[in-house]
Structure formats: C-alpha cells, structure tokens
Design an enzyme around this catalytic site. Structure first.
Site, PDB file in Angstrom:
ATOM      1  CD  GLU A 173      -3.237  -1.052   1.914  1.00 54.85           C
ATOM      2  OE1 GLU A 173      -3.302  -0.171   2.794  1.00 54.85           O
ATOM      3  OE2 GLU A 173      -4.156  -1.863   1.690  1.00 54.85           O
ATOM      4  CD  GLU A 295      -3.646  -5.987   2.923  1.00 52.90           C
ATOM      5  OE1 GLU A 295      -4.555  -5.287   3.432  1.00 52.90           O
ATOM      6  OE2 GLU A 295      -2.439  -5.736   3.056  1.00 52.90           O
TER       7      GLU A 295
HETATM    8  O1  AHR Z   1      -5.385  -5.881   6.807  1.00 55.16           O
HETATM    9  C1  AHR Z   1      -5.343  -4.718   7.553  1.00 55.16           C
HETATM   10  C2  AHR Z   1      -4.670  -3.576   6.819  1.00 55.16           C
HETATM   11  O2  AHR Z   1      -5.453  -3.219   5.709  1.00 55.16           O
HETATM   12  C3  AHR Z   1      -3.339  -3.847   6.219  1.00 55.16           C
HETATM   13  O3  AHR Z   1      -2.305  -3.701   7.140  1.00 55.16           O
HETATM   14  C4  AHR Z   1      -3.214  -2.823   5.156  1.00 55.16           C
HETATM   15  O4  AHR Z   1      -2.382  -3.223   4.093  1.00 55.16           O
HETATM   16  C5  AHR Z   1      -4.660  -2.595   4.728  1.00 55.16           C
HETATM   17  O5  AHR Z   1      -4.977  -1.267   4.669  1.00 55.16           O
END
Ligand code: AHR
Length: 493
Positions: A173, A295
């Site tokens: 991110e 994710e």
């Molecule tokens: O999964 C929780 C968080 O969500 C992670 O650390 C991040 O990459 C995303 O914003």
C-alpha cells in the site's frame, strides 16, 4: 429457473492453488496468541507455534502465506527479529494498537511456520521506511547458500541451509500507509528496489509490485506502463465494508438490508478485476503478470470491548457468502488472478480461526476454504449461464454465483452461492459431454437458520459443512435446490 450449461471438456485454464492463500500480519492477536505462544507455553506447540492452529490450517491446505504485513511491513526492520529472542528489539507497533512488539516472531519463526504448514512463504519488504540495502540483505540472509556476512549471520542464528523463497512483495500500500506515494514516484522506486531483490543459486523470486487501492485505475496504468518488465505480479486490495469507514457495521448484528448491501459490495470485486485486467492486457497481452489480490475480505467494526487497533471481529454465515462469492470470482478469472490472500488468517478481520487462550474455533469462512479446496490447481470449466436476477439493495444482480472445475482425476466440482437471504433458488445444471449415469454424485452445504449465525467458543459448531441431498438427476441434468443464504458444493466423482 436458473440454468447452467457446463462443458465438461472445455477447460479455461488452471486455477492457481495460490488463490486459496492467506495473509497474516503483526496486528492484534494474529501472530501473537494466534500462531505464536512461545516454547514455554502450556498450549501444545512446536518450537513456539501452536499445534492446533497448524493442524487446522494443514487440513485446508493453505498454499501460500503473506507476512509480516500489511501496513506493518513498511515499518518492519527485519534485523530486529533475528538472533536470541531475549535480545531482540522491543518496538512500538504504531499502526496497530500502539502495543509493544517484542519481535519474538521473526524471519526464522515465520519460515519455520511455513515449513510446518507445508506452505509457500510470501514476504513483503519495506519500501516505505526501509532502504534498498536492508531489503537486499534480507533476501541474501534468507536465500544465499555461500559465504557472506548475511548468510554467515543466518548460520550463527541456527539455520545452516538457506530457505526457498519464491514470493516477495516490494512494499505494501505505498499509495497509503506505505509512504503516501504517487504512482509515478513509486514506479521508479519499485524499479530501483527490485533490482537488488536477487536470485541466488537456484532460488527464483517472483516479484510482486504494490498495485492499486480498489478502483485506482491510474495506479495500474502507470505501474504497467513504467515498470511492467520488472514485475511478475501486481497486487490489488479490496475489502467488503458494509457501511462506510467511520461506521462499518457490526459483524453479527445486522439485518436483511445490510446483508444485501454487503453482498452487493462483494460482487464489486468482479468489476474491479475486469477493469484492472483490461489495463493490464494493454501492456501485457500475453497475461504474464499475475493479478495478486493479496488483501480481501469483510471488514466490520471491532467486537465491542476489544482494542479498536486489533481489528478483532466475529464471522457469520454472511462471511461464508463473502468468501464463497470471492473465491468463485477468482476461479472464474484464473487467467489473470494468480494469487489471493484473505485478510487475515487468525483473530483479525475475516479470520478463518479464532482463539481464546488454549481454545480455538473454526469460523464459517474456514469451512468455505475447506469446501473449496477441491478447486486448487484444477482446470476451470467453461460454462454458460442464464441466471435469475434478484434485487440486492436496489441493484439487480444474479442471485446465484457459481464456478466449476475438473481435477486431475476427472472429478467435476461445482460451487454455488445463493445470495438471496430468503428464497430458495432452483438451478438446472446441464453437463455437456458427460453422462451423469453411473457417476458418483454428492453434495455438501454451508448454511444456517439465521443470517448472522456464527460459531462461538461455547458453541463452536453452529455453522459447519453438512451433507446435502436435495439434488435430483433427470435427462442428464442436475436439478439443484439451493437454499437461501447458502454455499454448496456438488461433486461428480
Ligand atoms: O489488513 C489490515 C490492513 O489493511 C493492512 O495492514 C493494510 O495493508 C490494509 O490497509
């Protein structure tokens, strides 16, 4: 009536087993308590890693595990987490709850966990606050067999042979918690950092660049245009949040309307994959770069009374549907989607396992991963559908979501989700080029009496996999009754 025409001989590509991957971060009780209890714990463990959790995850065959973050990755300095445990740096986990991170679980422990699970490690490096040198040294520490200060240090710390490491993420991110960069800047940084993520001996690294947040198509465009030839994969993050970020909604206290909103938002994954893939196709028509959805999952308000920075939430039948739908979508897009990692394995967000002291329970999401493991490395089958629409929160969408595959032994597996919270759906499934007579047909279901049904430590088996028999065969056609709010697997042996 819903109609599915499944061509048992037309294969659309291999469903990479890594679609069934996981993500575990130094966040809340995922690593500590979830996996790591320490060697002296009363909880049965192997070198500090709990045995019950390892067994449960082995049972669903998790193929790949992403670590150490997440946002944590871009503040993680790996050298803090190697060497004698009592000498390791105690640092502040700034992102997640402001707690002390004692670094007892570091590189050796993570790679030991992967060996115990028989899963591929996927390590995410620090671009946001780390250096190229630090990243270069980490890869050398883990994978170099020869003589060098890093390889010698690894040996000193108890590991003679290097590990095999395939998947490496160059930042997380980086448009947000990983440095708030613009894509033009990150694309150049990516090119620079990845240069020093080297292959040593016969270890070959699959390099994953930080991809877009949700619908940031500009990010994908810039990364593909400027850095495509330096990457093997590009990530994508998308979470299903029923409300908005300030008021996400409860994991278990929701009504029919919120169920609909949640599933409508889950289906958005399809559009995201399609649009990002279209951009990727422009620069990579051979589809060599994988879309790595590292994710995904449902994200709700934390359980009342728990640390807001720990992201601990319950998991209900609704989560089973989120998982079932997403996994069907990934299967159906297996030409581009090469990996996906649910956030997160234990005690955080859409977890498959919850723990409380020595107790451990499996969530409805766990059971979906269990049910769907038949698709891992199977061939996606071509299908045409004519599905009835239902209204989900004022939007017309197909009420049934489906994917199907054929495994190496010739078994056909069809996974279906009924998104409708109230109505049974009737599905006619024609299997083309396959005689049903003489085949062994079986089915399993995940459903419950109420939409928010969930497993608790006192009652851990409310939502589980059950045998199912409301399937009839007529004229080489399967007539399936798909109960409201359910996930079903039909297998033709
Ligand atoms: O999964 C929780 C968080 O969500 C992670 O650390 C991040 O990459 C995303 O914003």
């Amino acid at each position: 009536m819903n109609k599915i025409y499944l061509n048992s001989e037309e294969k659309k590509g291999k469903i990479n087993k890594n679609i069934y991957g996981h993500f575990s971060e130094h966040l809340g009780r995922c690593i500590y308590e979830g996996y790591w209890v320490g060697e002296d714990s009363d909880i049965p463990n192997t070198r500090g890693i709990r045995n019950d959790v390892v067994q449960a995850l082995k049972d669903i065959n998790i193929p790949v595990l992403r670590w150490p973050g997440g946002c944590f990755a871009d503040e993680y300095h790996w050298k803090d987490g190697v060497g004698p445990r009592d000498e390791r740096a105690k640092i502040l986990n700034t992102h997640w709850g402001g707690v002390v991170e004692n670094n007892h679980f570091g590189t050796h422990e993570f790679l030991d966990l992967c060996e115990q699970l028989d899963t591929e490690p996927y390590i995410c490096g620090n671009v946001g606050s780390g250096t190229v040198h630090e990243m270069e040294q980490w890869v050398k520490y883990m994978t170099f067999a020869g003589k060098s200060p890093m390889a010698d240090w690894r040996r000193e710390n108890g590991r003679e042979q290097p590990w095999k490491l395939k998947y490496f993420g160059v930042g997380n991110e980086n448009w947000g918690c990983g440095g708030n960069m613009r894509p033009e800047y990150y694309a150049d940084l990516y090119r620079r950092f990845q240069t020093y993520v080297r292959d040593y001996g016969d270890n070959e690294i699959y390099k994953i660049a930080c991809g877009p947040n949700v619908d940031n198509y500009h990010w994908t465009e810039v990364m593909m245009e400027r850095a495509r030839r330096f990457m093997d994969g590009l990530s994508l993050h998308y979470y299903t949040v029923p409300g908005d970020w300030a008021n996400k909604g409860s994991a278990t206290d929701f009504d029919k309307q919120e169920w609909e909103k949640t599933l409508k938002k889950t289906l958005y994954m399809e559009e995201l994959i399609e649009k990002h893939s279209t951009i990727m196709d422009k620069y990579d028509p051979e589809q060599e770069v994988g879309l790595i959805i590292d994710e995904w999952g449902g994200w709700y308000d934390v359980e009342p009374g728990t640390n807001p920075g720990f992201l601990y939430q319950q998991n209900s039948l609704r989560d089973a549907l989120i998982a079932g739908i997403n996994l069907n979508i990934f299967n159906n897009n297996c030409d581009r989607v090469q990996m996906a990692n649910i956030a997160q394995t234990i005690n955080v967000l859409q977890a498959v396992i919850l723990t409380e002291g020595e107790k451990m329970i499996k969530t409805p999401t766990y059971h979906v991963f269990d049910m769907y493991q038949v698709h891992q490395d199977a061939e996606l089958l071509a299908m045409e559908t004519n599905l009835e629409s239902i209204e989900l929160d004022d939007k017309k969408v197909p009420g049934v979501n489906v994917s199907a595959s054929k495994d190496k032994k010739g078994n056909i597996n069809i996974t279906l989700c009924n998104l409708d919270p109230e109505k049974t759906q009737k599905v006619e499934c024609n299997i083309i080029k396959q005689k049903l007579k003489g085949r062994d047909i079986s089915a399993k279901i995940i459903s419950a009496e109420s939409l928010n049904a969930h497993n608790t430590f006192d009652n851990p088996e409310v939502v589980t996999i059950q045998p199912y028999n409301r399937i009839k065969i007529a004229d080489n056609q399967l007539n399936i009754e798909l109960p409201a709010a359910s996930v079903l697997l039909v297998s033709l042996g």
